[in-house]
Scaffold this motif. Structure first.
Motif, mmCIF file in Angstrom:
data_model
loop_
_atom_site.group_PDB
_atom_site.id
_atom_site.type_symbol
_atom_site.label_atom_id
_atom_site.label_comp_id
_atom_site.label_asym_id
_atom_site.label_seq_id
_atom_site.Cartn_x
_atom_site.Cartn_y
_atom_site.Cartn_z
ATOM 1 N N ARG A 33 0.823 -1.211 0.000
ATOM 2 C CA ARG A 33 0.000 0.000 0.000
ATOM 3 C C ARG A 33 0.857 1.262 0.000
ATOM 4 N NH1 ARG A 33 -4.311 -2.021 4.647
ATOM 5 N NH2 ARG A 33 -5.595 -3.366 3.275
ATOM 6 N N HIS A 34 1.942 1.242 0.758
ATOM 7 C CA HIS A 34 2.763 2.453 0.881
ATOM 8 C C HIS A 34 3.632 2.693 -0.350
ATOM 9 C CE1 HIS A 34 5.208 5.576 2.763
ATOM 10 N NE2 HIS A 34 6.246 4.984 2.186
ATOM 11 N N VAL A 35 4.397 1.682 -0.741
ATOM 12 C CA VAL A 35 5.368 1.863 -1.823
ATOM 13 C C VAL A 35 4.696 2.034 -3.173
ATOM 14 C CG1 VAL A 35 7.273 0.772 -3.083
ATOM 15 C CG2 VAL A 35 7.174 0.619 -0.583
ATOM 16 N N VAL A 184 8.388 3.437 -9.346
ATOM 17 C CA VAL A 184 8.574 3.338 -7.898
ATOM 18 C C VAL A 184 9.058 1.941 -7.524
ATOM 19 C CG1 VAL A 184 6.991 5.133 -7.093
ATOM 20 C CG2 VAL A 184 6.089 2.861 -7.611
ATOM 21 N N THR A 185 9.919 1.915 -6.501
ATOM 22 C CA THR A 185 10.396 0.650 -5.973
ATOM 23 C C THR A 185 10.747 0.824 -4.509
ATOM 24 O OG1 THR A 185 11.946 -1.187 -6.325
ATOM 25 C CG2 THR A 185 12.816 1.046 -6.614
ATOM 26 N N TYR A 186 10.752 -0.289 -3.798
ATOM 27 C CA TYR A 186 11.026 -0.264 -2.359
ATOM 28 C C TYR A 186 12.490 0.048 -2.043
ATOM 29 C CZ TYR A 186 12.868 -4.872 -3.487
ATOM 30 O OH TYR A 186 13.573 -5.896 -4.061
ATOM 31 N N ALA A 187 13.375 -0.112 -3.013
ATOM 32 C CA ALA A 187 14.821 0.024 -2.798
ATOM 33 C C ALA A 187 15.292 1.425 -3.155
ATOM 34 C CB ALA A 187 15.560 -1.005 -3.639
ATOM 35 N N ILE A 188 16.442 1.787 -2.625
ATOM 36 C CA ILE A 188 17.127 3.008 -3.067
ATOM 37 C C ILE A 188 18.618 2.836 -2.788
ATOM 38 C CG2 ILE A 188 16.635 4.223 -0.881
ATOM 39 C CD1 ILE A 188 16.438 6.798 -2.714
ATOM 40 N N LYS A 205 13.836 10.859 -3.145
ATOM 41 C CA LYS A 205 13.887 9.957 -2.008
ATOM 42 C C LYS A 205 12.572 10.124 -1.251
ATOM 43 C CE LYS A 205 18.887 10.174 -1.182
ATOM 44 N NZ LYS A 205 19.927 10.563 -0.191
ATOM 45 N N ALA A 206 11.735 9.117 -1.288
ATOM 46 C CA ALA A 206 10.464 9.164 -0.571
ATOM 47 C C ALA A 206 10.580 8.348 0.711
ATOM 48 C CB ALA A 206 9.353 8.606 -1.452
ATOM 49 N N PRO A 207 9.766 8.647 1.717
ATOM 50 C CA PRO A 207 9.785 7.830 2.938
ATOM 51 C C PRO A 207 9.496 6.373 2.619
ATOM 52 C CG PRO A 207 8.527 9.847 3.282
ATOM 53 C CD PRO A 207 8.802 9.769 1.805
#
Length: 221
Positions: A33-35, A184-188, A205-207
């Motif tokens: 839901r978030h990412v 968008v992806t969960y990694a950075i 850079k998103a939370p």
């Protein structure tokens, strides 16, 4: 394959061959839901006012991100055409055992199970605002005549599946994103940011979801 209960009570699959779970062990549904839904789809629609959105997911897996997207759409007015790339589709029995029926509207869950196998061979209309097609192919073999608005990049982590995060893979998927489209992806990581910048994306850079401080959102210039 075996199920693992994550931090928010939802389940994910552990793939012993890869050595990683399909979703975050801190909370599979929370991460989805978030990412992907909030930071990807909702951000794109809020920013652009789009009424028709094409979503491309790399790593369809159990369909968790699709299900959360479908549930999010219920009180919205825009339409979504959703394409998932999956090189190794799960059997319907495994998908049905995920327990995700507790996280979405019952009709969404029923419609998903009823159409899952058909969606592996053709574009399926689940309701008046949502279509699904799961392309049974490897990432570098994926082809499409259309450009997408939002890409959910949900491959296994680079430490386990580096070929999904190299310049060739990212460059291949980037060609299917329209200008102004969001990845968008969960990694950075430093390598990921450099690669996306070189491909013509602006980087944010998103939370991150629970368990991760930050995540990547990239917009095609």
């Amino acid at each position: 394959m075996e199920f693992v209960t994550t931090g928010d009570g939802s389940k994910t699959l552990f793939n012993a061959e890869i050595g990683e779970c399909y979703h975050s062990t801190h909370g599979a549904v929370q991460e989805s839901r978030h990412v992907f839904v909030k930071t990807g789809l909702d951000h794109y629609v809020q920013t652009t006012g789009a009424t028709d959105v094409g979503i491309l997911e790399v790593g369809f897996g159990t369909g968790l991100n699709f299900l959360q997207t479908a549930d999010f759409l219920q009180d919205k007015s825009f339409r979504v055409e959703y394409v998932g790339i999956e090189g190794f589709p799960l059997p319907l029995s495994t998908v049905a055992a995920t327990g995700y029926e507790t996280t979405v509207d019952p009709k969404i869950w029923t419609d998903y199970l009823d159409t899952y196998e058909r969606a592996l061979v053709e574009n399926v209309q689940l309701n008046e605002r949502l279509k699904l097609y799961i392309d049974h192919t490897l990432l570098l073999n994926f082809q499409s005549d259309r450009l997408f608005d939002v890409v959910y990049f949900d491959a296994f982590a680079a430490v386990h599946q580096p070929e999904m995060w190299n310049d060739a893979a990212l460059g291949h998927i980037a060609q299917f994103i329209k200008p102004g489209g969001v990845f968008v992806t969960y990694a950075i990581t430093g390598n990921l940011k450099r690669s996306m910048k070189a491909l013509g994306f602006s980087i944010e850079k998103a939370p991150g979801a629970p368990g991760k401080r930050e995540m990547l959102r990239a917009t095609k210039l």
